[in-house]
Design a protein around this motif. Sequence first.
Motif, short mmCIF file in Angstrom:
data_model
loop_
_atom_site.label_atom_id
_atom_site.label_comp_id
_atom_site.label_asym_id
_atom_site.label_seq_id
_atom_site.Cartn_x
_atom_site.Cartn_y
_atom_site.Cartn_z
N HIS A 50 0.82 -1.21 0.00
CA HIS A 50 0.00 0.00 0.00
C HIS A 50 0.86 1.26 0.00
CE1 HIS A 50 -3.79 -2.22 1.66
NE2 HIS A 50 -3.43 -2.61 0.46
N ALA A 51 1.99 1.22 0.69
CA ALA A 51 2.90 2.37 0.67
C ALA A 51 3.38 2.64 -0.75
CB ALA A 51 4.08 2.13 1.61
N ARG A 52 3.67 1.57 -1.48
CA ARG A 52 4.13 1.73 -2.88
C ARG A 52 3.02 2.26 -3.78
NH1 ARG A 52 6.88 -3.23 -1.71
NH2 ARG A 52 5.10 -4.41 -2.52
N HIS A 61 1.61 12.08 5.31
CA HIS A 61 2.26 11.65 6.55
C HIS A 61 3.04 10.35 6.34
CE1 HIS A 61 0.46 14.69 9.14
NE2 HIS A 61 -0.67 14.51 8.48
N LEU A 62 2.51 9.46 5.50
CA LEU A 62 3.21 8.22 5.18
C LEU A 62 4.54 8.51 4.50
CD1 LEU A 62 3.62 5.21 4.62
CD2 LEU A 62 2.02 5.43 2.71
N HIS A 63 4.53 9.37 3.51
CA HIS A 63 5.75 9.64 2.76
C HIS A 63 6.75 10.44 3.59
CE1 HIS A 63 4.77 7.97 -1.24
NE2 HIS A 63 3.54 8.04 -0.76
N GLU A 64 6.27 11.28 4.48
CA GLU A 64 7.16 11.97 5.41
C GLU A 64 7.82 10.96 6.35
OE1 GLU A 64 7.05 15.51 8.82
OE2 GLU A 64 5.22 14.93 7.75
N PHE A 65 7.04 10.00 6.84
CA PHE A 65 7.55 8.96 7.73
C PHE A 65 8.61 8.11 7.03
CE2 PHE A 65 7.27 4.70 9.65
CZ PHE A 65 7.36 4.99 11.00
N MET A 66 8.36 7.75 5.78
CA MET A 66 9.30 6.90 5.05
C MET A 66 10.65 7.59 4.85
SD MET A 66 7.10 4.73 2.24
CE MET A 66 6.50 6.14 1.30
N GLU A 92 -4.59 7.03 6.30
CA GLU A 92 -3.97 7.04 4.97
C GLU A 92 -3.82 5.61 4.46
OE1 GLU A 92 -1.43 11.21 5.33
OE2 GLU A 92 -0.34 9.31 5.26
N GLY A 93 -4.20 5.39 3.21
CA GLY A 93 -4.12 4.06 2.61
C GLY A 93 -5.29 3.16 2.93
N PHE A 94 -6.25 3.62 3.71
CA PHE A 94 -7.40 2.76 4.05
C PHE A 94 -8.19 2.39 2.80
CE2 PHE A 94 -11.86 2.14 5.32
CZ PHE A 94 -11.71 1.10 6.22
N HIS A 95 -8.28 3.32 1.84
CA HIS A 95 -9.02 3.03 0.62
C HIS A 95 -8.43 1.85 -0.14
CE1 HIS A 95 -5.67 5.47 -0.85
NE2 HIS A 95 -5.96 5.09 -2.09
N LEU A 96 -7.13 1.58 0.06
CA LEU A 96 -6.50 0.45 -0.62
C LEU A 96 -6.89 -0.87 0.02
CD1 LEU A 96 -2.99 2.04 -1.21
CD2 LEU A 96 -4.86 1.78 -2.86
N ILE A 97 -7.17 -0.86 1.32
CA ILE A 97 -7.72 -2.05 1.98
C ILE A 97 -9.07 -2.39 1.34
CG2 ILE A 97 -8.66 -2.97 4.15
CD1 ILE A 97 -6.60 -1.28 5.63
N ILE A 98 -9.89 -1.36 1.16
CA ILE A 98 -11.22 -1.58 0.56
C ILE A 98 -11.07 -2.09 -0.87
CG2 ILE A 98 -13.43 -0.51 0.01
CD1 ILE A 98 -12.66 -0.81 3.03
N GLU A 99 -10.15 -1.51 -1.63
CA GLU A 99 -9.92 -1.99 -2.99
C GLU A 99 -9.55 -3.47 -3.00
OE1 GLU A 99 -7.09 0.22 -5.25
OE2 GLU A 99 -8.18 2.12 -5.07
N ASP A 100 -8.67 -3.87 -2.08
CA ASP A 100 -8.27 -5.27 -2.00
C ASP A 100 -9.45 -6.17 -1.68
OD1 ASP A 100 -5.69 -4.41 -2.48
OD2 ASP A 100 -4.98 -4.71 -0.43
#
Length: 217
Positions: A50-52, A61-66, A92-100
């Motif tokens: 999901h990060a990718r 916030h994810l990209h700042e953390f990385m 952040e990225g929750f929509h990708l869980i739903i997509e999966d």
Amino acid sequence: MASEAEIRERLRHVYWIGGGSGAGKSTVAAALAERYGLRLYGTDASMQDHARRTTAAEAPHLHEFMAMSMDERWLLRSPETMFETFHWFRGEGFHLIIEDLLAMPPEQGIVVEGFRLLPALVAPLLADRRRAVWLLPSPDFRAYAVDKRAEATNRPGFVHRTSDPERAMRNLAARERYFVERLRNETRDLGLQALTVDAALDEEASVRRVSECLGLS
């Protein structure tokens, strides 16, 4: 893009188990999947993927953390700041869980688990509120679970990649307490199910209680 009502209908076969780290979510979900013939989807395993799949605009916030060093992540910020800015806690990225989940065959029930299942994000997707429960570990139980997990994997955790692992662990524990309190308040305010997990509850008892909450038993 499907409407919220359409997504809710398409996810009727999903059971949701959220909660704090070290609450036994993965163990309970795996046991339920085996016992009731459900497909298992652990959101922790999808974090790198999901990060990718996100951009800095979608998940700042994810990209700042990385981009941070390990000390910047776990030592050089207060636990309050760590909690308030942690990307997964912000959804952040929750929509990708739903997509999966939407991409999986609907013929088989799915049990999805992970701390990324925030109550405020899951609630609008529930056709039946009995299909979701959050496990809230006591501080002592979480410490025990973390130690047990480290022994089982026979390797130190990521805090040992900082210059002060003990302080990093204290910061992480404080951040987790903030998160569990948030989950406790959100589930209460939204009328969702939550279970406190402590040392008095063994694995089989946890599986049984969660099964009852989800209407599986």
